[in-house]
Scaffold this active site. Sequence first.
Site, PDB file in Angstrom:
ATOM      1  N   LYS A   9       0.848  -1.189   0.000  1.00  0.00           N
ATOM      2  CA  LYS A   9       0.000   0.000   0.000  1.00  0.00           C
ATOM      3  C   LYS A   9       0.892   1.251   0.000  1.00  0.00           C
ATOM      4  O   LYS A   9       2.111   1.163   0.166  1.00  0.00           O
ATOM      5  CB  LYS A   9      -0.935  -0.062   1.211  1.00  0.00           C
ATOM      6  CG  LYS A   9      -1.743  -1.390   1.224  1.00  0.00           C
ATOM      7  CD  LYS A   9      -2.979  -1.358   2.077  1.00  0.00           C
ATOM      8  CE  LYS A   9      -2.722  -1.545   3.530  1.00  0.00           C
ATOM      9  NZ  LYS A   9      -3.984  -1.851   4.293  1.00  0.00           N
ATOM     10  N   TYR A  49     -12.098  -2.513  -1.460  1.00  0.00           N
ATOM     11  CA  TYR A  49     -12.477  -2.626  -0.043  1.00  0.00           C
ATOM     12  C   TYR A  49     -13.992  -2.693   0.146  1.00  0.00           C
ATOM     13  O   TYR A  49     -14.484  -2.355   1.224  1.00  0.00           O
ATOM     14  CB  TYR A  49     -11.893  -1.435   0.728  1.00  0.00           C
ATOM     15  CG  TYR A  49     -10.407  -1.568   1.005  1.00  0.00           C
ATOM     16  CD1 TYR A  49      -9.895  -2.659   1.722  1.00  0.00           C
ATOM     17  CD2 TYR A  49      -9.501  -0.601   0.573  1.00  0.00           C
ATOM     18  CE1 TYR A  49      -8.539  -2.779   1.985  1.00  0.00           C
ATOM     19  CE2 TYR A  49      -8.140  -0.718   0.830  1.00  0.00           C
ATOM     20  CZ  TYR A  49      -7.658  -1.813   1.544  1.00  0.00           C
ATOM     21  OH  TYR A  49      -6.319  -1.931   1.814  1.00  0.00           O
ATOM     22  N   ARG A  85      -1.395 -14.743   4.701  1.00  0.00           N
ATOM     23  CA  ARG A  85      -2.025 -13.993   5.801  1.00  0.00           C
ATOM     24  C   ARG A  85      -1.196 -14.153   7.078  1.00  0.00           C
ATOM     25  O   ARG A  85      -1.030 -13.205   7.844  1.00  0.00           O
ATOM     26  CB  ARG A  85      -3.465 -14.487   6.044  1.00  0.00           C
ATOM     27  CG  ARG A  85      -4.457 -14.100   4.966  1.00  0.00           C
ATOM     28  CD  ARG A  85      -4.757 -12.624   4.903  1.00  0.00           C
ATOM     29  NE  ARG A  85      -5.340 -12.088   6.115  1.00  0.00           N
ATOM     30  CZ  ARG A  85      -5.937 -10.901   6.202  1.00  0.00           C
ATOM     31  NH1 ARG A  85      -6.030 -10.120   5.128  1.00  0.00           N
ATOM     32  NH2 ARG A  85      -6.431 -10.475   7.323  1.00  0.00           N
ATOM     33  N   THR A  91      -4.278  -7.671  11.386  1.00  0.00           N
ATOM     34  CA  THR A  91      -4.644  -6.384  10.777  1.00  0.00           C
ATOM     35  C   THR A  91      -4.014  -5.234  11.553  1.00  0.00           C
ATOM     36  O   THR A  91      -3.485  -4.284  10.972  1.00  0.00           O
ATOM     37  CB  THR A  91      -6.183  -6.244  10.737  1.00  0.00           C
ATOM     38  OG1 THR A  91      -6.690  -7.338   9.965  1.00  0.00           O
ATOM     39  CG2 THR A  91      -6.608  -4.928  10.117  1.00  0.00           C
ATOM     40  N   ARG A 102       3.819  -7.149   9.270  1.00  0.00           N
ATOM     41  CA  ARG A 102       3.265  -6.037  10.053  1.00  0.00           C
ATOM     42  C   ARG A 102       3.885  -5.967  11.441  1.00  0.00           C
ATOM     43  O   ARG A 102       4.079  -4.881  12.005  1.00  0.00           O
ATOM     44  CB  ARG A 102       1.739  -6.152  10.126  1.00  0.00           C
ATOM     45  CG  ARG A 102       1.051  -5.816   8.790  1.00  0.00           C
ATOM     46  CD  ARG A 102      -0.403  -6.212   8.830  1.00  0.00           C
ATOM     47  NE  ARG A 102      -1.140  -5.784   7.639  1.00  0.00           N
ATOM     48  CZ  ARG A 102      -2.341  -6.246   7.322  1.00  0.00           C
ATOM     49  NH1 ARG A 102      -2.940  -7.144   8.085  1.00  0.00           N
ATOM     50  NH2 ARG A 102      -2.960  -5.810   6.228  1.00  0.00           N
ATOM     51  N   ASN A 112      -0.785   0.073   7.836  1.00  0.00           N
ATOM     52  CA  ASN A 112      -0.233  -1.278   8.030  1.00  0.00           C
ATOM     53  C   ASN A 112       0.396  -1.863   6.761  1.00  0.00           C
ATOM     54  O   ASN A 112       0.570  -3.072   6.638  1.00  0.00           O
ATOM     55  CB  ASN A 112      -1.271  -2.213   8.657  1.00  0.00           C
ATOM     56  CG  ASN A 112      -2.484  -2.419   7.785  1.00  0.00           C
ATOM     57  OD1 ASN A 112      -2.561  -1.912   6.672  1.00  0.00           O
ATOM     58  ND2 ASN A 112      -3.439  -3.174   8.279  1.00  0.00           N
ATOM     59  N   HIS A 115      -1.440  -5.353   1.867  1.00  0.00           N
ATOM     60  CA  HIS A 115      -2.736  -6.014   1.731  1.00  0.00           C
ATOM     61  C   HIS A 115      -2.517  -7.459   1.328  1.00  0.00           C
ATOM     62  O   HIS A 115      -1.605  -7.760   0.556  1.00  0.00           O
ATOM     63  CB  HIS A 115      -3.586  -5.333   0.644  1.00  0.00           C
ATOM     64  CG  HIS A 115      -4.809  -6.133   0.306  1.00  0.00           C
ATOM     65  ND1 HIS A 115      -5.944  -6.103   1.091  1.00  0.00           N
ATOM     66  CD2 HIS A 115      -5.048  -7.042  -0.676  1.00  0.00           C
ATOM     67  CE1 HIS A 115      -6.833  -6.949   0.574  1.00  0.00           C
ATOM     68  NE2 HIS A 115      -6.317  -7.525  -0.486  1.00  0.00           N
ATOM     69  N   GLU A 126     -10.118 -10.368  -6.190  1.00  0.00           N
ATOM     70  CA  GLU A 126      -9.127  -9.294  -6.168  1.00  0.00           C
ATOM     71  C   GLU A 126      -8.111  -9.430  -7.309  1.00  0.00           C
ATOM     72  O   GLU A 126      -7.719  -8.425  -7.899  1.00  0.00           O
ATOM     73  CB  GLU A 126      -8.437  -9.254  -4.804  1.00  0.00           C
ATOM     74  CG  GLU A 126      -9.414  -8.813  -3.717  1.00  0.00           C
ATOM     75  CD  GLU A 126      -8.835  -8.841  -2.307  1.00  0.00           C
ATOM     76  OE1 GLU A 126      -9.507  -8.341  -1.395  1.00  0.00           O
ATOM     77  OE2 GLU A 126      -7.723  -9.376  -2.111  1.00  0.00           O
TER      78      GLU A 126
HETATM   79  P1  IDP Z   1      -6.720  -6.775   6.500  1.00  0.00           P
HETATM   80  O1  IDP Z   1      -5.964  -5.736   5.696  1.00  0.00           O
HETATM   81  O2  IDP Z   1      -5.868  -7.391   7.570  1.00  0.00           O
HETATM   82  O3  IDP Z   1      -7.403  -7.813   5.631  1.00  0.00           O
HETATM   83  P2  IDP Z   1      -9.344  -5.577   6.882  1.00  0.00           P
HETATM   84  O4  IDP Z   1     -10.227  -5.798   8.052  1.00  0.00           O
HETATM   85  O5  IDP Z   1      -9.726  -6.201   5.586  1.00  0.00           O
HETATM   86  O6  IDP Z   1      -7.865  -6.001   7.306  1.00  0.00           O
HETATM   87  O7  IDP Z   1      -9.203  -4.015   6.694  1.00  0.00           O
HETATM   88  C1  IDP Z   1      -8.643  -3.487   5.520  1.00  0.00           C
HETATM   89  C2  IDP Z   1      -7.746  -2.335   5.889  1.00  0.00           C
HETATM   90  O8  IDP Z   1      -8.527  -1.314   6.481  1.00  0.00           O
HETATM   91  C3  IDP Z   1      -6.686  -2.667   6.933  1.00  0.00           C
HETATM   92  O9  IDP Z   1      -5.545  -3.292   6.383  1.00  0.00           O
HETATM   93  C4  IDP Z   1      -6.383  -1.291   7.491  1.00  0.00           C
HETATM   94  O10 IDP Z   1      -5.511  -0.578   6.609  1.00  0.00           O
HETATM   95  C5  IDP Z   1      -7.750  -0.625   7.453  1.00  0.00           C
HETATM   96  N1  IDP Z   1      -8.413  -0.751   8.760  1.00  0.00           N
HETATM   97  C6  IDP Z   1      -8.943  -1.873   9.306  1.00  0.00           C
HETATM   98  N2  IDP Z   1      -9.452  -1.619  10.530  1.00  0.00           N
HETATM   99  C7  IDP Z   1      -9.233  -0.301  10.748  1.00  0.00           C
HETATM  100  C8  IDP Z   1      -9.530   0.584  11.840  1.00  0.00           C
HETATM  101  O11 IDP Z   1     -10.094   0.181  12.856  1.00  0.00           O
HETATM  102  N3  IDP Z   1      -9.146   1.875  11.693  1.00  0.00           N
HETATM  103  C9  IDP Z   1      -8.515   2.357  10.587  1.00  0.00           C
HETATM  104  N4  IDP Z   1      -8.217   1.556   9.541  1.00  0.00           N
HETATM  105  C10 IDP Z   1      -8.570   0.257   9.624  1.00  0.00           C
HETATM  106 MG    MG Z   2      -8.987  -7.638   4.327  1.00  0.00          MG
END
Ligand code: IDP
Ligand code: MG
Length: 149
Positions: A9, A49, A85, A91, A102, A112, A115, A126
């Site tokens: 990202k 997303y 993963r 996350t 991470r 973070n 993706h 995707e």
């Molecule tokens: P993932 O990237 O581990 O699959 P997801 O739940 O799919 O996590 O969320 C996608 C992205 O959204 C995360 O990687 C992060 O950048 C952002 N995100 C997730 N939860 C939060 C939050 O609580 N606050 C701000 N950004 C978040």
């Molecule tokens: Mg995700």
Amino acid sequence: MERTMIAVKSDGVQRGLIGEIIKRFEHKGFKLIGMKLVKPTEDMAKQHYIDLKAKPFYASLCKFTSAGPFVAMCWEGQSIVKVSRDMLGETNPADSKPGTIRGDLCVQVGRNIIHGSDSLETAKKEVSLWFKPEELIDWKSCMESFLYE
Ligand code: IDP
Ligand code: MG
């Protein structure tokens, strides 16, 4: 063999971590099938997303994603969806173990850096969102017989 969609990202790109992230997947033994540096449109970010559209951070997440460079990749390997993963970590980087991407390289959930598709079904969606079929390269790795028996 499974395929998954991994992306560095824009925070990861800005921090100079493209090479480090690619290195981890190459050294693991996974095979790169497709890769491009893009500046996603807000519409692409929203589609990417889409499962999070009810979340309060959806708008800012999509804005951030479309504001800068993004390295979209397709990687292939045995059980790669789950294993990648695990390589990413949780996350929230604060919950990610040392040794994970991470866990080692970032601090906050909204920054973070990487993706990774979270299921085989998501991976298929995707990969086809980011790549045309002709942008995915079918090649035989000379390491194959030393990675798989
Ligand atoms: P993932 O990237 O581990 O699959 P997801 O739940 O799919 O996590 O969320 C996608 C992205 O959204 C995360 O990687 C992060 O950048 C952002 N995100 C997730 N939860 C939060 C939050 O609580 N606050 C701000 N950004 C978040
Ligand atoms: Mg995700």
